[in-house]
Every structure is written in structure tokens, then in C-alpha cells.
Design a protein around this motif. Structure first.
Motif, PDB file in Angstrom:
ATOM      1  N   LYS A  40       0.809  -1.221   0.000  1.00  0.00           N
ATOM      2  CA  LYS A  40       0.000   0.000   0.000  1.00  0.00           C
ATOM      3  C   LYS A  40       0.845   1.275   0.000  1.00  0.00           C
ATOM      4  CE  LYS A  40      -4.196  -1.692   2.343  1.00  0.00           C
ATOM      5  NZ  LYS A  40      -5.314  -1.082   1.609  1.00  0.00           N
ATOM      6  N   LYS A 390      -6.380   1.324  -4.593  1.00  0.00           N
ATOM      7  CA  LYS A 390      -5.637   2.560  -4.375  1.00  0.00           C
ATOM      8  C   LYS A 390      -6.591   3.717  -4.669  1.00  0.00           C
ATOM      9  CE  LYS A 390      -1.389   0.574  -4.127  1.00  0.00           C
ATOM     10  NZ  LYS A 390      -1.732  -0.844  -4.162  1.00  0.00           N
ATOM     11  N   TYR A 437      -5.589   7.223   1.339  1.00  0.00           N
ATOM     12  CA  TYR A 437      -5.540   5.776   1.568  1.00  0.00           C
ATOM     13  C   TYR A 437      -6.942   5.273   1.922  1.00  0.00           C
ATOM     14  CZ  TYR A 437      -0.580   6.667   1.549  1.00  0.00           C
ATOM     15  OH  TYR A 437       0.679   7.066   1.170  1.00  0.00           O
TER      16      TYR A 437
END
Length: 461
Positions: A40, A390, A437
Motif C-alpha cells: 500500500k 488505491k 488511503y
């Protein structure tokens, strides 16, 4: 701290002149660690945004120490975004030292609560498959949550006896990790309750279980594949002698060197019957030598190294006609979703990893990524799917800065007023993010966001 007399005697024999230093380490505080989710965020980017003080763990490139007495990282929104996992520093080592590559088929045999499985999954970078198993169904539920928070979709989460899995996965996996159930001697400082557990079930109880598991796993490993065996204990019966048992039973296995660190202590061939010198290439971690608790690691390879056949995980079952409501939702998804890998069970829609054997008869908590559920004339995307995305993977987002109080209110399940962030007539599914995020979904109508954050994941005040 009171240690059992027979344990102290064993450690004195094992450590010799190092014994006093080992005993002295019980007066030192335990160490707290977090591991960055490189699926991530990069380590460098995480260091820029990390909201509390961290110090690098020198032998783990994405691992950091933090002050566990004064900081609670598990309450921070970045934790809910899956940017890091909280893990004891030495326990990060097994998954770090198993050389997993994108596209591998990987098995974590005893995976709960997920500390090692989440790192293995992050290393796959969305390619290949991660099979994460734990025989305890209740522990496997926690494992599933941690894998989903980390955004790992190419996954099978099982709750099975490793022996039952053998016939389904014979010589299937490229890499296998066994963090074996053990007597826990290396965790006495971290958790004093482990001492009484050790007195009830010591090394004699666990060593036969470990020998059984490692042989079962060996039969699921491909020729040329690698397997890492680890424990958080010191007893030779659970460590070198288990590896010796593997080598005697399957001589095609050989021990590989593990990427070194100055605090590692080499394995002890002298504690085995064979005294095989290659056992010195296994690794012992002692808490008086490193800033972490006790561990043992052995990396082995089955037969000669061989190249993985490229493209063997690409096969799906051909394009499918999608339900209209699912197709409509996917119009806003900019990430590629392979429709040839979709599997619809009743209302639920899954994206399956490619190249799986027939799994009928195995006990699963999850097969593949749960994309969402088909309702009457609508599709509801899942929390698990949100975590694989994402920020740029979805058309409609609400990106809240960390300091906005709506972040914590969203994580608590509250309805949000977001008319300052969206167009007046905007509606439909929105991906809610913190500082870019993803956290989960919300459904927008008239400037109000109905909260779709999974109830079981919500932040407790």
C-alpha cells in the motif's frame, strides 16, 4: 521473573557462558514493533507521514520499533487503512527471510493471527496466490480480517488439518512457511503467562506435532520450492531435531543459508544425533543478542532449484456475461478486474486466484476476493474490495485529511455530511479515504454519506 528450574538448567547447558547475559535480559523491557505494508505504501513515504516516533529494526527493511508504553498505533486511522501491522520484531523475521516473489503460490500453514501471512501477501503484490491456513476456526476469523485490512485479494483462507490439505495441494506450492505451534520459551519475557502454559505443555508435547506438520508441508512443496520453518522457542527437540527429522525422511531436502544479521546465532548441529554440519546454517535469535524475543528459523529447499513456469497462473474460464448491476458498478472501477476469474455464489461475487486445483471438500473462510453482493437491482461492494484499491483505482472518492474529525466519525460508523466535498446532485457509491488511503465505502445521496464501514471493524471510542 520466576522461571521453572528445569528450564533454567536446560538454558544453562545450551548457552554456557552466555547464560547470565540471557537471564539479565529479563530485567529489560520488551520491544514493540510495526511492519509497513509495502503493498500500500513505500517505507520512505510511510516515514514521512508516520504520526509517532519510530526507529528502524536493523534486520527488517520495512520494520520499526515504537514506544508501546505511550503510543497506541492500533487506534490510528492509518492502522485502519492497512498501512502497517503490529508485530513483535523477531517474529517479523520468518516471512522476511522467505524469498517470496510476485506470481508465487505460497502457503502459510499455521497462519493466525496473520502477522506472517500479511507480509507474504504483500510480497506477492497481487500476483499468484496466498493460501493462509489455521486449524482453529475462531483464530482463522481474525486471520481473515487482518488479510483483508492489508488489501490482499489473491487469497485462500482455510481452517483445516494440514494432513487433509495434502491430497489437494500435492507439490503445488512454490514457497511454504511453517510458524509451528511450539512451547513458546522465546516469549517468556513478552508474556509471563507463557511460563505456566509451558509447564502444562512443554517441548515433549509439541515436537511430535511439529514433525508431523513439516512432513505434511514437505509433500505440498514443488520440486525446487523453498520452505521456512520457524518457532518461538529454544528447545532443540522443537528446532534442529525437527529439521533433522525432515532431512532423514526426505533426503532430497537441503538447508539453505539465511540472509545474515550480526545478532543472529548459528544453529547447533551438536544437539542432534546426526550432527549434520549444515544445521549450523539455521538461525537462532536470543533476546540478549538482539532487540527482540527468542526465535528459530530454518530455510530448506526441495531438490534442485528450478524456474517457475511463467504464465501458469493466467488461465481463467473465459469471459462471463455479468449481471447488469455489477457491470454498472464496475464502470467506476479503474483497476482491472478479470471477469474470466469471477465466481458468483448466490448473491456473493468473488474474484478467484487463477490456477487453483479442485477445492471441493476443504473448509474455507474465504476463497478469493469477495467483490461484493448482488441485491435487488443493485450491487453492494465489500469492505475487503475497498481495501485492495488505491485512491486512483475508483472514479468517485471522498478523501478526508487526517485532522478532519469526520475520519474518526466514519470509522465509528456515523453518517457524514459531505456536501462541501461533492457536487450538489452527486450520488452513489463513494470510496472513503484518509490522506489518499482507502478506508471503506459510503453511499451518497443529497450531500449525506450513508456509512457502509463494516460494523465488526469499527473504531471503539
Amino acid at each position: 521473573m520466576r522461571l521453572p528450574e528445569n528450564f533454567e538448567k536446560k538454558m544453562r547447558d545450551l548457552l554456557k557462558e552466555d547464560f547470565d547475559d540471557y537471564i539479565a535480559c529479563y530485567e529489560e523491557p520488551r520491544y514493540y514493533g510495526l511492519r509497513v505494508n509495502t503493498n500500500k505504501i513505500s517505507v520512505e513515504e510511510f516515514k514521512k507521514i508516520c504520526p509517532f516516533e519510530i526507529e528502524p529494526i536493523p534486520w527488517i527493511e520495512n520494520g520499526f520499533y515504537y514506544d508501546g508504553e505511550n503510543v497506541i498505533p492500533s487506534k490510528h486511522p492509518y492502522y485502519f487503512a492497512g498501512l502497517y501491522y503490529l508485530q513483535e520484531p523477531s517474529a517479523m523475521t520468518p516471512a522476511n527471510r522467505l524469498p517470496v516473489e510476485p506470481g508465487d503460490k505460497v502457503l502459510d500453514v499455521c497462519a493466525a493471527p496473520g502477522g506472517k501471512a500479511t507480509e507474504l501477501g504483500a510480497k506477492l503484490q497481487g500476483e499468484g496466490v496466498l493460501a493462509a491456513n489455521d486449524i482453529s476456526n475462531s483464530r482463522a476469523k481474525g486471520l481473515l480480517k487482518n488479510i483483508e485490512v492489508f488489501g490482499i485479494g489473491n487469497v485462500l483462507v482455510l481452517s483445516e488439518e494440514p494432513g487433509k490439505m495434502e491430497s489437494y495441494f500435492t507439490e503445488y506450492f512454490d514457497k511454504i512457511l511453517i510458524d509451528a505451534p511450539c512451547s513458546g520459551e522465546g516469549m517468556f519475557r513478552k508474556d509471563k503467562k507463557m511460563v505456566s502454559a509451558w509447564e502444562e505443555h512443554g517441548p515433549d508435547f509439541f515436537c511430535n506435532i511439529q514433525k508431523s506438520i513439516i512432513l505434511q508441508a514437505a509433500r505440498m512443496l514443488k520440486q525446487g520450492g523453498m520452505m521456512l520453518y520457524s518457532t518461538c522457542t529454544f528447545d532443540p527437540r522443537e528446532n534442529e531435531q525437527v529439521i533433522e527429522h525432515l532431512l532423514k525422511t526426505y533426503p532430497e531436502f537441503r538447508i539453505l543459508k539465511i540472509a545474515p544479521y550480526e545478532g543472529f546465532v548459528q544453529g547447533m548441529p551438536e544437539v542432534t544425533e546426526s550432527r549434520d554440519p549444515s544445521l549450523a546454517d539455521t538461525v537462532r535469535i536470543f533476546p540478549h543478542k538482539m532487540k527482540g524475543e527468542g526465535h528459530y528459523l530454518a530455510l530448506v529447499q526441495k531438490g534442485e532449484p528450478c524456474d517457475r513456469v511463467k504464465g501458469e497462473l493466467t488461465g481463467g474460464k473465459g469471459k462471463k456475461k455479468l449481471p447488469e448491476e455489477l457491470e454498472e458498478f464496475l464502470n467506476d472501477v479503474k483497476k482491472e478486474i478479470r471477469t474470466d476469474l469471477l465466481d458468483i455464489h448466490g448473491e456473493r461475487v468473488y474474484v478467484m486466484p487463477a490456477g487453483l486445483p479442485d477445492l471441493k471438500g476443504l473448509r474455507f473462510l474465504r476463497t478469493g476476493l469477495l467483490l461484493g453482493e448482488l441485491k435487488k437491482k443493485r450491487f453492494e461492494p465489500s469492505q475487503a474490495f475497498a481495501m485492495t484499491l488505491k485512491k486512483d483505482d475508483y472514479e468517485k472518492i471522498i478523501d478526508l485529511p487526517l485532522e478532519d474529525d469526520r475520519v474518526s466519525r466514519y470509522l465509528k460508523g456515523e453518517t457524514l455530511d459531505v456536501d462541501d466535498l461533492v457536487e450538489t446532485k452527486a450520488k452513489g457509491w463513494y470510496l472513503v479515504c484518509v490522506d489518499g488511503y482507502p478506508l471503506g465505502w459510503g453511499k451518497l445521496a443529497n450531500g449525506t454519506l450513508k456509512n457502509k464501514y463494516l460494523p465488526g471493524w469499527r473504531l471503539n471510542s
